[in-house]
Design a protein around this motif. Sequence first.
Motif, PDB file in Angstrom:
ATOM      1  N   PHE A 169       1.307   1.230   5.661  1.00 35.41           N
ATOM      2  CA  PHE A 169       2.568   0.753   5.339  1.00 35.41           C
ATOM      3  C   PHE A 169       3.237  -0.098   5.280  1.00 35.41           C
ATOM      4  O   PHE A 169       3.644  -0.221   6.411  1.00 35.41           O
ATOM      5  CB  PHE A 169       3.489   2.331   5.195  1.00 35.41           C
ATOM      6  N   LYS A 170       4.241  -0.617   4.032  1.00 31.77           N
ATOM      7  CA  LYS A 170       4.952  -1.873   4.243  1.00 31.77           C
ATOM      8  C   LYS A 170       6.099  -2.194   4.842  1.00 31.77           C
ATOM      9  O   LYS A 170       7.364  -1.244   4.952  1.00 31.77           O
ATOM     10  CB  LYS A 170       4.885  -2.779   3.460  1.00 31.77           C
ATOM     11  N   THR A 215      12.594 -11.245   8.405  1.00 29.33           N
ATOM     12  CA  THR A 215      12.386 -11.797   7.134  1.00 29.33           C
ATOM     13  C   THR A 215      11.373 -11.292   6.763  1.00 29.33           C
ATOM     14  O   THR A 215      10.619 -11.608   6.048  1.00 29.33           O
ATOM     15  CB  THR A 215      12.923 -13.226   6.821  1.00 29.33           C
ATOM     16  N   ARG A 216       9.915 -11.143   7.761  1.00 29.26           N
ATOM     17  CA  ARG A 216       8.829 -10.653   8.334  1.00 29.26           C
ATOM     18  C   ARG A 216       8.445  -9.609   7.792  1.00 29.26           C
ATOM     19  O   ARG A 216       8.819  -8.563   7.915  1.00 29.26           O
ATOM     20  CB  ARG A 216       8.247 -10.998   9.603  1.00 29.26           C
ATOM     21  N   THR A 217       7.144  -9.493   7.197  1.00 29.84           N
ATOM     22  CA  THR A 217       6.791  -8.092   6.434  1.00 29.84           C
ATOM     23  C   THR A 217       5.570  -8.136   7.048  1.00 29.84           C
ATOM     24  O   THR A 217       4.491  -8.761   7.075  1.00 29.84           O
ATOM     25  CB  THR A 217       6.623  -7.909   5.052  1.00 29.84           C
ATOM     26  N   ARG A 218       5.182  -6.184   7.472  1.00 31.11           N
ATOM     27  CA  ARG A 218       3.277  -6.334   8.293  1.00 31.11           C
ATOM     28  C   ARG A 218       3.185  -5.271   7.777  1.00 31.11           C
ATOM     29  O   ARG A 218       3.969  -4.099   7.719  1.00 31.11           O
ATOM     30  CB  ARG A 218       3.633  -6.884   9.488  1.00 31.11           C
ATOM     31  N   VAL A 219       2.138  -4.997   7.736  1.00 31.16           N
ATOM     32  CA  VAL A 219       1.528  -3.959   6.784  1.00 31.16           C
ATOM     33  C   VAL A 219       1.363  -2.161   8.327  1.00 31.16           C
ATOM     34  O   VAL A 219       0.494  -3.018   9.500  1.00 31.16           O
ATOM     35  CB  VAL A 219      -0.332  -3.768   6.689  1.00 31.16           C
ATOM     36  N   GLN A 220       1.704  -1.502   8.813  1.00 32.21           N
ATOM     37  CA  GLN A 220       1.724  -0.314   9.991  1.00 32.21           C
ATOM     38  C   GLN A 220       0.241   0.659   9.337  1.00 32.21           C
ATOM     39  O   GLN A 220       1.449   1.276   8.158  1.00 32.21           O
ATOM     40  CB  GLN A 220       2.794  -0.401   9.949  1.00 32.21           C
ATOM     41  N   ASN A 221      -0.410   0.626  10.306  1.00 30.51           N
ATOM     42  CA  ASN A 221      -1.141   2.349   9.719  1.00 30.51           C
ATOM     43  C   ASN A 221      -0.520   3.576   9.591  1.00 30.51           C
ATOM     44  O   ASN A 221      -0.071   3.471  11.151  1.00 30.51           O
ATOM     45  CB  ASN A 221      -2.186   1.412  10.041  1.00 30.51           C
TER      46      ASN A 221
END
Length: 125
Positions: free
Chosen positions: A32-33, A38-44
């Motif tokens: 899930f993004k 301002t930063r986006t990351r993917v978290q499982n």
Amino acid sequence: MDLIAQIEAEQIAALGNDIPDFKAGDTIRVGFKVTEGTRTRVQNYEGVCISRKNGSGIAGAFTVRKISFGEGVERVFPLHSTNIDSITVVRRGRVRRSKLYFLRTRRGKSARIVEQTNYRAPKAS
């Protein structure tokens, strides 16, 4: 095909998501993004899928339950959300219900789901 189903199919095709075949009882990992500033990351988010709502249409959703620090946590994801990066099936469960809400009251061994070892993917139509 009626007009609503046709429009819905066009919208799903425009999204271009590849959603694996999964059902209630399967252990899945949802990437899930998450936006932080301002930063986006993917978290499982990995857990057992306890329900699917509205099929695989544009309004489809699924609920994933996991145990985090001894506390049960559930999260509902829209199936065709742009915030979902990936959906991976970790293991397939053999269950006899389509909604596994009874797992909310279970702890330990009684909350286990038997793994399905003879899974065959449905034929593409």
